[in-house]
Design a protein around this motif. Structure first.
Motif, PDB file in Angstrom:
ATOM      1  N   GLN A 162      12.627  12.755 -11.748  1.00 45.66           N
ATOM      2  CA  GLN A 162      12.299  14.064 -12.394  1.00 45.66           C
ATOM      3  C   GLN A 162      12.804  14.039 -13.830  1.00 45.66           C
ATOM      4  O   GLN A 162      14.284  13.975 -14.072  1.00 45.66           O
ATOM      5  CB  GLN A 162      12.950  15.190 -11.759  1.00 45.66           C
ATOM      6  CG  GLN A 162      12.932  16.530 -12.520  1.00 45.66           C
ATOM      7  CD  GLN A 162      11.611  17.121 -12.833  1.00 45.66           C
ATOM      8  OE1 GLN A 162      11.066  16.953 -13.781  1.00 45.66           O
ATOM      9  NE2 GLN A 162      10.892  17.585 -11.741  1.00 45.66           N
ATOM     10  N   ARG A 163      11.867  14.074 -14.931  1.00 42.12           N
ATOM     11  CA  ARG A 163      12.304  13.755 -16.288  1.00 42.12           C
ATOM     12  C   ARG A 163      13.168  14.935 -16.575  1.00 42.12           C
ATOM     13  O   ARG A 163      14.183  14.971 -17.743  1.00 42.12           O
ATOM     14  CB  ARG A 163      11.069  13.972 -17.077  1.00 42.12           C
ATOM     15  CG  ARG A 163      10.288  12.362 -17.015  1.00 42.12           C
ATOM     16  CD  ARG A 163      11.073  11.035 -17.204  1.00 42.12           C
ATOM     17  NE  ARG A 163      11.351  11.014 -18.562  1.00 42.12           N
ATOM     18  CZ  ARG A 163      10.294  10.416 -19.520  1.00 42.12           C
ATOM     19  NH1 ARG A 163       9.148  10.174 -19.058  1.00 42.12           N
ATOM     20  NH2 ARG A 163      10.814  10.121 -20.778  1.00 42.12           N
ATOM     21  N   THR A 164      13.051  16.232 -16.288  1.00 39.57           N
ATOM     22  CA  THR A 164      13.798  17.354 -16.443  1.00 39.57           C
ATOM     23  C   THR A 164      14.772  17.849 -15.580  1.00 39.57           C
ATOM     24  O   THR A 164      14.481  18.245 -14.436  1.00 39.57           O
ATOM     25  CB  THR A 164      12.867  18.546 -16.802  1.00 39.57           C
ATOM     26  OG1 THR A 164      12.051  18.287 -17.753  1.00 39.57           O
ATOM     27  CG2 THR A 164      13.782  19.877 -17.244  1.00 39.57           C
ATOM     28  N   LEU A 165      16.132  17.402 -15.613  1.00 41.08           N
ATOM     29  CA  LEU A 165      17.153  17.539 -14.519  1.00 41.08           C
ATOM     30  C   LEU A 165      17.559  18.742 -14.694  1.00 41.08           C
ATOM     31  O   LEU A 165      19.055  19.153 -14.518  1.00 41.08           O
ATOM     32  CB  LEU A 165      17.933  16.289 -14.872  1.00 41.08           C
ATOM     33  CG  LEU A 165      17.363  15.136 -14.252  1.00 41.08           C
ATOM     34  CD1 LEU A 165      18.366  13.901 -14.478  1.00 41.08           C
ATOM     35  CD2 LEU A 165      16.986  15.274 -12.554  1.00 41.08           C
ATOM     36  N   SER A 199       0.785  -1.111  -0.196  1.00 41.19           N
ATOM     37  CA  SER A 199      -0.041   0.149  -0.037  1.00 41.19           C
ATOM     38  C   SER A 199       0.656   1.291   0.102  1.00 41.19           C
ATOM     39  O   SER A 199       0.183   2.454  -0.106  1.00 41.19           O
ATOM     40  CB  SER A 199      -0.887  -0.007   1.171  1.00 41.19           C
ATOM     41  OG  SER A 199      -0.172  -0.065   2.336  1.00 41.19           O
ATOM     42  N   ARG A 200       2.194   1.126   0.049  1.00 46.76           N
ATOM     43  CA  ARG A 200       3.027   2.431   0.135  1.00 46.76           C
ATOM     44  C   ARG A 200       3.360   2.575  -1.284  1.00 46.76           C
ATOM     45  O   ARG A 200       3.324   1.989  -2.328  1.00 46.76           O
ATOM     46  CB  ARG A 200       4.262   2.124   0.932  1.00 46.76           C
ATOM     47  CG  ARG A 200       4.307   1.742   2.143  1.00 46.76           C
ATOM     48  CD  ARG A 200       5.792   1.464   2.719  1.00 46.76           C
ATOM     49  NE  ARG A 200       5.832   1.101   4.196  1.00 46.76           N
ATOM     50  CZ  ARG A 200       6.963   0.925   4.744  1.00 46.76           C
ATOM     51  NH1 ARG A 200       8.155   1.068   4.064  1.00 46.76           N
ATOM     52  NH2 ARG A 200       6.904   0.395   6.069  1.00 46.76           N
ATOM     53  N   THR A 201       3.756   3.744  -1.142  1.00 50.13           N
ATOM     54  CA  THR A 201       3.957   4.632  -2.645  1.00 50.13           C
ATOM     55  C   THR A 201       5.387   3.879  -2.997  1.00 50.13           C
ATOM     56  O   THR A 201       6.452   4.082  -2.102  1.00 50.13           O
ATOM     57  CB  THR A 201       4.194   5.959  -2.836  1.00 50.13           C
ATOM     58  OG1 THR A 201       2.749   6.643  -2.215  1.00 50.13           O
ATOM     59  CG2 THR A 201       4.622   6.636  -4.042  1.00 50.13           C
ATOM     60  N   ALA A 202       5.681   3.640  -4.297  1.00 51.47           N
ATOM     61  CA  ALA A 202       6.569   2.941  -4.590  1.00 51.47           C
ATOM     62  C   ALA A 202       7.585   4.060  -5.682  1.00 51.47           C
ATOM     63  O   ALA A 202       8.871   4.155  -5.502  1.00 51.47           O
ATOM     64  CB  ALA A 202       6.802   1.636  -5.174  1.00 51.47           C
ATOM     65  N   LEU A 203       6.845   4.586  -6.678  1.00 49.50           N
ATOM     66  CA  LEU A 203       7.354   5.206  -7.679  1.00 49.50           C
ATOM     67  C   LEU A 203       6.654   6.779  -7.816  1.00 49.50           C
ATOM     68  O   LEU A 203       5.319   6.560  -7.914  1.00 49.50           O
ATOM     69  CB  LEU A 203       7.428   4.510  -9.191  1.00 49.50           C
ATOM     70  CG  LEU A 203       7.981   2.977  -8.978  1.00 49.50           C
ATOM     71  CD1 LEU A 203       7.858   2.521 -10.257  1.00 49.50           C
ATOM     72  CD2 LEU A 203       9.418   3.265  -8.665  1.00 49.50           C
ATOM     73  N   ILE A 204       7.363   7.547  -8.266  1.00 55.02           N
ATOM     74  CA  ILE A 204       6.657   8.979  -8.424  1.00 55.02           C
ATOM     75  C   ILE A 204       7.468   9.511  -9.512  1.00 55.02           C
ATOM     76  O   ILE A 204       8.760   9.602  -9.663  1.00 55.02           O
ATOM     77  CB  ILE A 204       6.557  10.044  -7.371  1.00 55.02           C
ATOM     78  CG1 ILE A 204       6.104   9.263  -6.153  1.00 55.02           C
ATOM     79  CG2 ILE A 204       6.089  11.339  -7.718  1.00 55.02           C
ATOM     80  CD1 ILE A 204       6.055  10.478  -4.958  1.00 55.02           C
ATOM     81  N   GLU A 205       6.985  10.025 -10.784  1.00 56.38           N
ATOM     82  CA  GLU A 205       7.500  10.355 -11.765  1.00 56.38           C
ATOM     83  C   GLU A 205       7.056  11.901 -12.117  1.00 56.38           C
ATOM     84  O   GLU A 205       5.630  12.165 -12.303  1.00 56.38           O
ATOM     85  CB  GLU A 205       7.466   9.690 -13.134  1.00 56.38           C
ATOM     86  CG  GLU A 205       8.218  10.208 -14.175  1.00 56.38           C
ATOM     87  CD  GLU A 205       7.940   9.166 -15.643  1.00 56.38           C
ATOM     88  OE1 GLU A 205       7.406   9.975 -16.523  1.00 56.38           O
ATOM     89  OE2 GLU A 205       8.001   8.160 -15.302  1.00 56.38           O
ATOM     90  N   ALA A 206       7.853  12.856 -12.143  1.00 58.58           N
ATOM     91  CA  ALA A 206       7.504  14.312 -12.298  1.00 58.58           C
ATOM     92  C   ALA A 206       8.187  14.770 -13.742  1.00 58.58           C
ATOM     93  O   ALA A 206       9.332  14.052 -13.981  1.00 58.58           O
ATOM     94  CB  ALA A 206       7.905  15.149 -11.219  1.00 58.58           C
TER      95      ALA A 206
END
Length: 571
Positions: free
Chosen positions: A244-247, A23-30
């Protein structure tokens, strides 16, 4: 406490994590200020199983290879997890290499599947297509109507296909990781499931993550540090990985604030950039505020001299910590030599930098600082289970570093002779020079190899660079060196590549200038970290072996008396 001793493979550890922390968050993509996606561990499991099933429908089996050519993003980890569950050997490939370089690595490792981001595949499919004749290519984010050729879109993977999990043994190859560019012999390091599990257990117990912790993945995931910390370790311990796709620097701080980043890994160039930004902001303050801040930094350094204390440091230096989101506890730094002054500066700020030393041939780290107390003058002590031995020690106590332990690779792919030269009776010859102090800390001083590690953490072998120049008119012969190989400085910083050029006999000054200009133009085509910075003009014939290979050591000895400052000219 992280205990991976009873697990047989990475796939098993990842499956356990997706159940334990479902139930935890594993992946976040921004992407800039927009959030693209978010996955819980349960959702990661479902997406990875779908990918694995898609591979198996196309005949993928245990031991087959899956190459990944992508920028950091959630699909990188989803694809890698699914491939491991299907029994794959992963082959992470540097997204920043040129298409011909990536193509050469793919040709060398012969993967059954290539998972590629659209911009990478758009260039790769223009290379020799025969390499992909028996390869399933899965491409992500291809625009509508784009000519993807023989590739299959990620979105078109079969829905509802049956999935079978295939466990692997600890001694099986888990990854083939390339340690250098491809102008010469590709060096594919074969690392086992046991190698990775041993490393993860050691690092996880030294620097644990817990619920609510978030790791910011900004190094390329093909990089050994991020593969371990920003993929395996974070997920094994139930932390969330943020991409973060834009570094661009403008988005790093805002991402850290938005998501409450607690851990991140850097290479020295990024660390120096952050240091400069902080110092520039401090320089804008009135003098009295700068004096107060300096005093608080001194107080924090004294109060945390035995071990980090995030709560105290954040209280004393709140504005600086808030710049990084207020929750950052640790920064891992490696891949290249970390400047002592930079590490000490961040320690004064209460943002400790974990300095380690490792090689692609031995997982992630061989030695590491445990921060108890902080030391910026060494690369730490050997991690659990790792032995370090100095050989051919000189009067100053400096010798070549040899290592033995559970993270040393199985060997180089399809290169038994090179493997035998590098691993001798179980000991890995690193080619690095170091000393060990009374506290057992390793200090590095240089290299015996004709190689440099850039501040960005890239291994660059001069022999590989030579292939980029090929035949140049009016050049009799040339040879690329790491400058410190010829003129050792005793330091691990300020390394540079140079080219020794022997013009054809009888050239006037104008044609010699044209010759150097030809090298200069070819040089600009290289990736920035591979570029040559200086040249030496040489009029004597290069020493060669019976098979006409350049004898680099004798040539280096001939060049040494010239002196570095007098011999080198800017390219």
């Amino acid at each position: 406490m992280l205990d991976l001793g009873k697990l047989s493979c990475l796939g098993e550890a990842l499956r356990d994590a997706t159940i334990t922390y479902k139930s935890r968050t594993a992946l976040i993509e921004a992407d800039r200020h927009r959030e693209n996606s978010r996955h819980t561990f349960a959702e990661l499991r479902a997406a990875a199983e779908r990918f694995a099933a898609g591979l198996q429908v196309h005949g993928f089996g245990p031991g087959d290879r899956c190459a990944i050519v992508m920028q950091n993003q959630s699909k990188w980890l989803i694809g890698a997890t699914g491939a491991l569950w299907a029994g794959a050997v992963l082959v992470p490939i540097d997204y920043k290499l040129t298409a011909p370089e990536q193509h050469a690595l793919i040709a060398h490792c012969r993967p059954r599947v290539v998972l590629a981001e659209w911009p990478a595949w758009d260039k790769l499919q223009r290379e020799d297509p025969s390499v992909f004749e028996r390869t399933l290519v899965i491409v992500t984010e291809a625009p509508e109507g784009a000519g993807i050729g023989r590739a299959l879109r990620w979105e078109d993977l079969p829905q509802g296909a049956g999935f079978t999990y295939y466990p692997r043994a600890r001694e099986d190859v888990a990854c083939i990781v390339y340690s250098s560019g491809t102008g010469g012999l590709p060096k594919g390091c074969q690392l086992s499931h046991g190698n990775y599990l041993a490393q993860a257990e050691t690092l996880g117990n030294l620097y644990p993550l817990s619920e609510g912790d978030r790791y910011f993945s900004i190094l390329p995931t093909n990089h050994a540090i991020d593969f371990m910390c920003g993929f395996l370790l974070a997920l094994f311990m139930g932390g969330a990985v943020v991409h973060q796709r834009t570094l661009r620097p403008a988005y790093l701080a805002s991402t850290m604030k938005r998501y409450g980043i607690t851990h991140m890994a850097l290479v020295p160039t990024i660390l120096k950039t952050l240091e400069k930004k902080i110092k520039d902001k401090i320089a804008e303050l009135p003098k009295w505020q700068r004096l107060v801040l300096d005093g608080l930094m001194d107080l924090n350094e004294y109060a945390t001299r035995q071990a980090p204390n995030h709560a105290l440091s954040k209280t004393l230096l709140a504005p600086i910590h808030e710049y990084f989101g207020g929750k950052l506890r640790l920064m891992f730094c490696g891949g290249a030599f970390v400047d002592r002054s930079s590490a000490e500066y961040f320690n004064r700020l209460g943002l400790p930098v974990v300095i380690g030393y490792g090689l692609t041939e031995a997982g992630t780290v061989l030695t590491v600082n445990d921060l108890k107390p902080f030391r910026g003058d060494s690369v730490g002590k050997p991690v659990a289970g790792t032995e370090i031995e100095l050989r051919d020690v000189n009067d100053a106590g400096v010798g070549e570093v040899w290592v033995r332990g559970p993270t040393v690779m199985l060997g180089y792919l399809d290169a038994p002779e090179l493997t035998r030269e590098t691993i001798v009776d179980g000991w890995l010859r690193t080619g690095d020079l170091g000393s060990i102090d009374a506290a057992g800390h390793l200090k590095l001083f240089g290299r015996t190899k004709n190689m440099i590690v850039t501040e960005g953490g890239k291994n660059v072998y001069p022999e590989d660079i030579e292939a980029a120049f090929g035949d140049i008119d009016d050049c009799e012969e040339f040879c690329v060196f790491a400058a410190n190989y010829i003129w050792p400085t005793g330091k691990m910083t300020d390394e540079q590549l140079i080219v020794v050029v022997r013009p054809k006999a009888g050239l006037d000054e104008a044609r010699r200038a044209d010759l150097i200009d030809a090298f200069r133009k070819r040089n600009l085509r290289l990736a920035d970290y591979k570029r040559i910075s200086a040249y030496v003009l040489w009029d004597r014939e290069f020493p060669r072996t019976a098979s006409q290979k350049i004898k680099r050591d004798p040539l280096a000895r001939e060049l040494k008396p010239l002196g570095r400052d007098l011999a080198l000219r800017e390219l």
